[in-house]
Design a protein around this motif. Structure first.
Motif, PDB file in Angstrom:
ATOM      1  N   VAL A 181      31.885 -20.109  55.450  1.00  0.00           N
ATOM      2  CA  VAL A 181      32.520 -21.078  55.110  1.00  0.00           C
ATOM      3  C   VAL A 181      34.061 -20.715  54.370  1.00  0.00           C
ATOM      4  O   VAL A 181      34.578 -20.059  54.572  1.00  0.00           O
ATOM      5  N   PRO A 188      27.512 -26.296  46.801  1.00  0.00           N
ATOM      6  CA  PRO A 188      27.610 -25.762  48.100  1.00  0.00           C
ATOM      7  C   PRO A 188      27.344 -27.207  48.892  1.00  0.00           C
ATOM      8  O   PRO A 188      27.173 -28.003  48.257  1.00  0.00           O
ATOM      9  N   ALA A 190      26.342 -27.328  51.082  1.00  0.00           N
ATOM     10  CA  ALA A 190      24.861 -27.836  51.943  1.00  0.00           C
ATOM     11  C   ALA A 190      24.118 -28.945  51.672  1.00  0.00           C
ATOM     12  O   ALA A 190      23.620 -29.314  52.121  1.00  0.00           O
ATOM     13  N   LEU A 191      23.931 -28.771  50.177  1.00  0.00           N
ATOM     14  CA  LEU A 191      23.786 -29.231  49.277  1.00  0.00           C
ATOM     15  C   LEU A 191      23.969 -30.571  49.271  1.00  0.00           C
ATOM     16  O   LEU A 191      23.940 -31.919  48.478  1.00  0.00           O
ATOM     17  N   PRO A 193      27.416 -32.884  50.512  1.00  0.00           N
ATOM     18  CA  PRO A 193      28.555 -32.617  51.299  1.00  0.00           C
ATOM     19  C   PRO A 193      29.502 -33.426  50.081  1.00  0.00           C
ATOM     20  O   PRO A 193      30.723 -32.983  51.345  1.00  0.00           O
ATOM     21  N   ALA A 215      23.079 -19.693  48.241  1.00  0.00           N
ATOM     22  CA  ALA A 215      22.939 -20.062  49.154  1.00  0.00           C
ATOM     23  C   ALA A 215      23.100 -18.467  49.951  1.00  0.00           C
ATOM     24  O   ALA A 215      24.101 -18.452  50.110  1.00  0.00           O
ATOM     25  N   SER A 217      23.554 -16.839  54.410  1.00  0.00           N
ATOM     26  CA  SER A 217      22.931 -17.881  55.971  1.00  0.00           C
ATOM     27  C   SER A 217      21.410 -16.173  56.083  1.00  0.00           C
ATOM     28  O   SER A 217      21.685 -15.077  55.610  1.00  0.00           O
TER      29      SER A 217
END
Ligand code: GLU
Length: 378
Positions: A181, A188, A190-191, A193, A215, A217
């Protein structure tokens, strides 16, 4: 993209630790290294190296690489599985760095550390002097956690915090975390945008911590939380930190050109912070009384040599803090002893050249190295 006015430039720094995450180095789907990307990173490192910067790399990827060599299924690994995967992967990882750096005429030196090596006093001193020596020789330390021996209690588990500890240990003035990132967002991305990117964090407040979410990965252990933890460690010790994307080629060059990233600023200075730590937070375990010649040498900024020590008192281990007193008993300063009390007794008043034959092993030439020494004002 413009860099905010208040953030520093890469060329402002003299000693930089660059942490590279597993997911950048290893292409999980193809099960191999991202060679082209690594080449571009190393070209950036080489440019800074030629600019006379001290550079250290903290590289993840041992477990991920081992996993692909061994063709292990994806998903969580048991501890002993990751340890064994790391044993396989670390060889490949070290080989890769070595090859890639040598193409630029840079020598790599591998350092594998565990939590204790950066936290426990004696081993901290050992790890630090080895790294210092490599830097003096202009070799580039390539560091990872010693995953093969580290069990849960003695391991970091994530290289973000490990990199921060290494940065403070070597008094680096900048830590760069290359990640998947491009920095910290209010939530976050990803949650959420639409979450706003934060370019600069002057202080890590509870609000900043709350932005980190949870989060991480599949490949790398460190999510944003461990990066914020790393930021706390670094900035408390006078090291600036930046989280930047490694999803692009030439990621360091991109930071220099103002790519989007998050700076965590410190008001401190790494050398002063370290000296404060030595002078203030450590409980002295013994006393070294020194002669007038040694007092003068210390005041000129030199190390304390065994020859200048006249009396050794207390029970201390290598790496413990000791008080240093002059002939009149007045405290001259404090430092970390490179020898334990017993060995210090044996070599006091003796020339550094005799240490080997007195102790039967080759110790350090200094009783207290000048980097581990804080001398008070006259
Ligand atoms: N030390 C681990 C490895 O090399 C990585 C830990 C992390 O990704 O933060 O595989």
């Amino acid at each position: 993209m413009n860099r905010p006015q208040s953030t520093p430039r890469l060329t402002d720094f003299r000693r930089i630790v660059v942490k590279v995450g597993s997911s950048l180095l290893v292409d999980a789907e193809a099960g191999r290294l991202n060679d082209a990307w690594l080449k571009s990173l190393i070209a950036d490192l080489a440019a800074l190296y030629r600019g006379k910067r001290d550079l250290l790399v903290v590289s993840s990827g041992a477990i991920a690489l081992g996993r692909s060599v061994l063709k292990l299924p994806s998903g969580r690994l048991e501890l002993e599985d990751s340890q064994a995967a790391a044993a396989v992967g670390q060889i490949a990882l070290a080989h890769t760095w070595n090859e890639a750096l040598s193409r630029h005429g840079i020598t790599a030196g591998q350092i594998l550390v565990t939590l204790g090596d950066t936290e426990e006093r004696r081993r901290y001193l050992n790890a630090r002097s080895t790294i210092d020596k490599l830097l003096e020789w202009r070799a580039m330390p390539v560091i990872n956690e010693n995953d093969t021996v580290a069990t849960n209690e003695i391991r970091y588990g994530d290289n973000d915090r490990l990199a921060a500890r290494v940065a403070t240990m070597v008094s680096a003035d900048l830590l760069i975390l290359l990640s998947d990132v491009d920095g910290l967002y209010e939530a976050p991305p990803a949650l959420v945008p639409s979450a706003r990117h934060i370019a600069c964090v002057e202080r890590i407040t509870p609000e900043i911590e709350a932005m980190a979410g949870t989060a991480g990965s599949d490949l790398s252990r460190g999510g944003m939380q461990t990066k914020i933890e790393a930021g706390k460690i670094a900035t408390a010790s006078g090291t600036h930190m930046v989280i930047a994307s490694g999803r692009i080629k030439h990621p360091l060059d991109a930071i220099a050109k103002g790519a989007r990233c998050t700076w965590f600023l410190t008001t401190g200075n790494p050398v002063t912070a370290r000296k404060k730590w030595i002078a203030g937070s450590l409980e002295p375990k013994g006393t070294l009384s020194i002669d007038a010649g040694a007092v003068a040498a210390l005041r000129r900024g030199n190390s304390l040599l065994p020859v200048g020590v006249v009396r050794v008192e207390g029970e201390f281990a290598r790496g413990d803090a000791v008080v240093i007193r002059g002939p009149d008993g007045v405290e001259i300063g404090r430092g970390l002893s490179a020898f334990d009390a017993e060995d210090a007794q044996k070599i006091k008043g003796r020339s550094s050249a005799d240490i080997d034959s007195i102790l039967g092993f080759s110790g350090r030439a200094e009783m207290v190295h000048r980097d581990d020494l804080v001398v008070g004002r006259e």
